[in-house]
Design a protein around this motif. Structure first.
Motif, PDB file in Angstrom:
ATOM      1  N   ASN A  51      72.401 -40.553 -44.752  1.00 19.86           N
ATOM      2  CA  ASN A  51      73.603 -41.153 -45.314  1.00 19.86           C
ATOM      3  C   ASN A  51      74.795 -40.882 -44.399  1.00 19.86           C
ATOM      4  O   ASN A  51      74.740 -40.007 -43.536  1.00 19.86           O
ATOM      5  CB  ASN A  51      73.884 -40.575 -46.703  1.00 19.86           C
ATOM      6  CG  ASN A  51      72.756 -40.835 -47.682  1.00 19.86           C
ATOM      7  OD1 ASN A  51      72.113 -41.888 -47.644  1.00 19.86           O
ATOM      8  ND2 ASN A  51      72.509 -39.877 -48.565  1.00 19.86           N
ATOM      9  N   SER A  52      75.860 -41.645 -44.599  1.00 18.08           N
ATOM     10  CA  SER A  52      77.088 -41.467 -43.802  1.00 18.08           C
ATOM     11  C   SER A  52      76.766 -41.426 -42.311  1.00 18.08           C
ATOM     12  O   SER A  52      77.220 -40.543 -41.583  1.00 18.08           O
ATOM     13  CB  SER A  52      77.811 -40.183 -44.236  1.00 18.08           C
ATOM     14  OG  SER A  52      78.135 -40.221 -45.604  1.00 18.08           O
ATOM     15  N   LEU A  53      75.978 -42.367 -41.887  1.00 21.11           N
ATOM     16  CA  LEU A  53      75.513 -42.373 -40.493  1.00 21.11           C
ATOM     17  C   LEU A  53      76.667 -42.593 -39.522  1.00 21.11           C
ATOM     18  O   LEU A  53      77.637 -43.313 -39.818  1.00 21.11           O
ATOM     19  CB  LEU A  53      74.446 -43.440 -40.302  1.00 21.11           C
ATOM     20  CG  LEU A  53      73.060 -43.026 -40.808  1.00 21.11           C
ATOM     21  CD1 LEU A  53      72.176 -44.243 -41.027  1.00 21.11           C
ATOM     22  CD2 LEU A  53      72.399 -42.055 -39.834  1.00 21.11           C
ATOM     23  N   LYS A  54      76.526 -41.961 -38.367  1.00 18.42           N
ATOM     24  CA  LYS A  54      77.517 -42.033 -37.305  1.00 18.42           C
ATOM     25  C   LYS A  54      76.865 -42.599 -36.044  1.00 18.42           C
ATOM     26  O   LYS A  54      75.648 -42.460 -35.875  1.00 18.42           O
ATOM     27  CB  LYS A  54      78.055 -40.640 -36.991  1.00 18.42           C
ATOM     28  CG  LYS A  54      78.611 -39.896 -38.197  1.00 18.42           C
ATOM     29  CD  LYS A  54      78.986 -38.473 -37.819  1.00 18.42           C
ATOM     30  CE  LYS A  54      79.502 -37.691 -39.025  1.00 18.42           C
ATOM     31  NZ  LYS A  54      79.850 -36.289 -38.661  1.00 18.42           N
ATOM     32  N   PRO A  55      77.637 -43.181 -35.151  1.00 17.28           N
ATOM     33  CA  PRO A  55      77.034 -43.683 -33.898  1.00 17.28           C
ATOM     34  C   PRO A  55      76.278 -42.599 -33.136  1.00 17.28           C
ATOM     35  O   PRO A  55      75.259 -42.900 -32.503  1.00 17.28           O
ATOM     36  CB  PRO A  55      78.260 -44.179 -33.117  1.00 17.28           C
ATOM     37  CG  PRO A  55      79.229 -44.599 -34.179  1.00 17.28           C
ATOM     38  CD  PRO A  55      79.044 -43.596 -35.284  1.00 17.28           C
TER      39      PRO A  55
END
Length: 125
Positions: A83-87
């Motif tokens: 969840n809340s994935l980032k590059p």
């Protein structure tokens, strides 16, 4: 045990993705399972582990509160919910297995006997 990872894909930053790892062969509930990841040009990095019965999990600091690992022994499958994935989470994600002899934290590639082929996760900004 043979491991097959799946479920990777392209997701926007802030989004969620669940990847799976299907095991076949020896009794799945003998194994402690882990997820690693490898970004381009970098080494394979520990993400987290789950005990044979799912009763204990351990995560690397950079994913705490965002990622969770679960397993379904009846389906011989382990999951990584992201969840809340980032590059910077962009990587090939690998599942790994070792016999669970009770306790311990296993954060290194050489700690694991069996590996899946990896599934690509790409997070766009």
């Amino acid at each position: 045990v043979q491991l097959q990872a799946s479920g990777g894909g392209l997701v926007q930053a802030g989004g969620s993705l669940r990847v799976s790892c299907q095991a076949s062969g020896r009794a799945f509930n003998k194994y402690l399972m882990a997820w690693f990841r490898q970004a381009p040009g970098k080494g394979r990095q520990f993400v987290g582990q789950i005990s044979w019965n799912g009763g204990h999990t351990f995560y690397e600091d950079f994913v705490k509160g965002r990622f969770s690992i679960s397993r379904d022994n009846a389906k011989s499958t382990v999951y990584l919910q992201m969840n809340s994935l980032k590059p910077e989470d962009t990587a090939v994600y690998y599942c790994a297995a070792r016999e669970d002899r009770g306790g311990g934290y296993y954060r290194y590639v050489n700690d694991y006997e069996y590996w899946g082929q990896g599934t690509q996760v790409t997070v766009s900004s």
